[in-house]
Design an enzyme around this catalytic site. Structure first.
Site, PDB file in Angstrom:
ATOM      1  N   GLU A 158      -6.933   5.210   7.476  1.00 44.47           N
ATOM      2  CA  GLU A 158      -6.685   6.693   7.271  1.00 44.47           C
ATOM      3  C   GLU A 158      -7.832   7.520   6.523  1.00 44.47           C
ATOM      4  O   GLU A 158      -8.206   8.473   6.524  1.00 44.47           O
ATOM      5  CB  GLU A 158      -5.345   6.900   6.336  1.00 44.47           C
ATOM      6  N   GLY A 185       4.754   1.471   4.949  1.00 41.58           N
ATOM      7  CA  GLY A 185       6.162   1.953   4.756  1.00 41.58           C
ATOM      8  C   GLY A 185       7.029   0.965   4.198  1.00 41.58           C
ATOM      9  O   GLY A 185       7.964   1.383   3.486  1.00 41.58           O
ATOM     10  N   SER A 224       2.985  -1.876  10.408  1.00 40.63           N
ATOM     11  CA  SER A 224       4.493  -1.935  10.771  1.00 40.63           C
ATOM     12  C   SER A 224       4.986  -3.273  10.521  1.00 40.63           C
ATOM     13  O   SER A 224       6.055  -3.680  11.379  1.00 40.63           O
ATOM     14  CB  SER A 224       4.675  -1.244  12.365  1.00 40.63           C
ATOM     15  N   GLU A 275      -6.100  -4.159  10.469  1.00 35.79           N
ATOM     16  CA  GLU A 275      -4.883  -3.240  11.023  1.00 35.79           C
ATOM     17  C   GLU A 275      -5.197  -2.357  12.122  1.00 35.79           C
ATOM     18  O   GLU A 275      -5.846  -1.269  11.998  1.00 35.79           O
ATOM     19  CB  GLU A 275      -4.756  -2.127   9.713  1.00 35.79           C
ATOM     20  N   LYS A 287       0.155   4.289  -0.532  1.00 41.48           N
ATOM     21  CA  LYS A 287      -0.494   5.382   0.325  1.00 41.48           C
ATOM     22  C   LYS A 287      -0.136   6.612  -0.768  1.00 41.48           C
ATOM     23  O   LYS A 287      -0.131   6.547  -2.183  1.00 41.48           O
ATOM     24  CB  LYS A 287      -0.025   5.572   1.491  1.00 41.48           C
ATOM     25  N   ASN A 312       0.752  -1.123   0.033  1.00 41.78           N
ATOM     26  CA  ASN A 312       0.083  -0.147  -0.004  1.00 41.78           C
ATOM     27  C   ASN A 312       0.771   1.406   0.040  1.00 41.78           C
ATOM     28  O   ASN A 312       1.488   1.561   1.166  1.00 41.78           O
ATOM     29  CB  ASN A 312      -0.828  -0.075   1.342  1.00 41.78           C
ATOM     30  N   HIS A 330      -9.720   1.842   4.719  1.00 39.79           N
ATOM     31  CA  HIS A 330      -8.352   1.849   5.395  1.00 39.79           C
ATOM     32  C   HIS A 330      -8.734   2.857   6.387  1.00 39.79           C
ATOM     33  O   HIS A 330      -9.411   3.980   6.141  1.00 39.79           O
ATOM     34  CB  HIS A 330      -7.413   2.552   4.323  1.00 39.79           C
ATOM     35  N   GLY A 340       2.266   2.455  10.703  1.00 48.65           N
ATOM     36  CA  GLY A 340       3.097   3.758  10.523  1.00 48.65           C
ATOM     37  C   GLY A 340       3.913   4.044  11.745  1.00 48.65           C
ATOM     38  O   GLY A 340       4.478   5.002  12.032  1.00 48.65           O
TER      39      GLY A 340
HETATM   40  P1  PGA Z   1       2.736   0.417   7.730  1.00 47.63           P
HETATM   41  O1  PGA Z   1       1.127   0.695   7.056  1.00 47.63           O
HETATM   42  O2  PGA Z   1       3.208  -1.157   7.176  1.00 47.63           O
HETATM   43  O3  PGA Z   1       3.497   1.673   7.137  1.00 47.63           O
HETATM   44  O4  PGA Z   1       2.221   0.486   9.177  1.00 47.63           O
HETATM   45  C1  PGA Z   1       0.132  -0.299   6.746  1.00 47.63           C
HETATM   46  C2  PGA Z   1      -1.074   0.234   6.341  1.00 47.63           C
HETATM   47  O5  PGA Z   1      -1.591   1.164   6.546  1.00 47.63           O
HETATM   48  O6  PGA Z   1      -1.636  -0.490   5.156  1.00 47.63           O
END
Ligand code: PGA
Length: 246
Positions: free
Chosen positions: A94, A231, A209, A164, A11, A9, A92, A170
């Site tokens: 976000e 990330g 993460s 998640e 983003k 992803n 998601h 993140g």
């Molecule tokens: P992350 O993001 O691996 O940076 O924690 C995961 C996601 O939001 O899909």
């Protein structure tokens, strides 16, 4: 049989040339690309170019539930499908937090995907506050109940779940294996109660993460069928390295 999926992803990251370089690196790197389904959830502006490369499954990070209309800045399922997108992320955290998308609105998106037979990953997960109150399971159950449990068995085949926990996204703070497997097993049971064996066979990905140093123990959890990677997916080599953790 549950599919193993490793999904990047991106983003709102990478420019066109960086996206191109990522793909070149992905294609060059030796890795067992048969064992696992690799997916890339990229910004909409890159979708048609990425699809043309035919290297991996390409999806969108978001979609509007309407087919067309006065929704400036939004993108519809027919538009995504017309450029070759193969699936979409829905809900998601976000989108839920920063853009105030409710479970009821997400249900509209889920229904739109079903109407168009477009596969989707439904994201769910609790905040730290909810977890500290010990209410994470009932919270996740409510997210799934509102948006998913009304599906038909045919529509269920379009579904992948991504658990998640918001506090792990993140932040570098991964959930423990026990925390992850508790929620994954719980989601599987909720799906089994409603859909029987078809529900139990839905793939459930973990996100939050995940990186090359923790992936092996996370992917070894019995109810984890893969990962949604933010990330650590921005670098193609790191992303591919995760595949060797299965
Ligand atoms: P992350 O993001 O691996 O940076 O924690 C995961 C996601 O939001 O899909």
């Amino acid at each position: 049989m549950r599919n193993k999926i490793l999904a990047a992803n991106w983003k709102m990251n990478l420019t066109a040339s960086e996206a191109h370089d990522w793909l070149v690196k992905f294609n060059e790197t030796d890795s067992d690309k048969c064992k696992i389904e690799f997916r890339l959830y990229a910004p909409n502006v890159f979708l048609s170019d990425l699809v043309k490369s035919r290297s991996l499954h390409i999806g969108a990070q978001n979609v509007h539930p309407s087919d067309f209309g006065a929704f400036t800045g939004e993108v519809s399922i027919p538009q995504l499908v017309s450029v070759g997108a193969q699936s979409v992320l829905i809900g998601h955290s976000e989108r839920r937090t920063d853009f105030h998308e409710t479970d009821a609105f997400l249900k509209e998106k889920v229904n739109a995907c079903c109407n168009h037979a477009l596969p989707f990953i439904f994201c769910c997960g609790e905040s730290l506050e909810i977890r500290e109150k010990g209410k994470h399971l009932s919270f996740v159950r409510a997210q799934i109940t509102t948006a998913i449990l009304h599906l038909s068995h045919t529509d269920l085949s379009l579904l992948t779940i991504a658990y998640e926990p918001i506090w792990a996204i993140g932040t570098g703070q991964t959930a423990t294996n026990d925390q992850i497997n508790e929620v994954h097993a719980f989601i599987r049971e909720v799906l089994r109660e409603s859909f029987g064996v078809d529900g139990a066979n839905v793939s459930i990905l973990y996100g939050g993460s995940v990186n090359p140093s923790n992936a092996q123990s996370i992917f070894a959890c019995p109810d984890v069928d893969g990962g949604l990677i933010g990330g650590a997916s921005l670098n193609a080599s790191d992303f591919l390295e995760l595949a060797s953790s299965f």
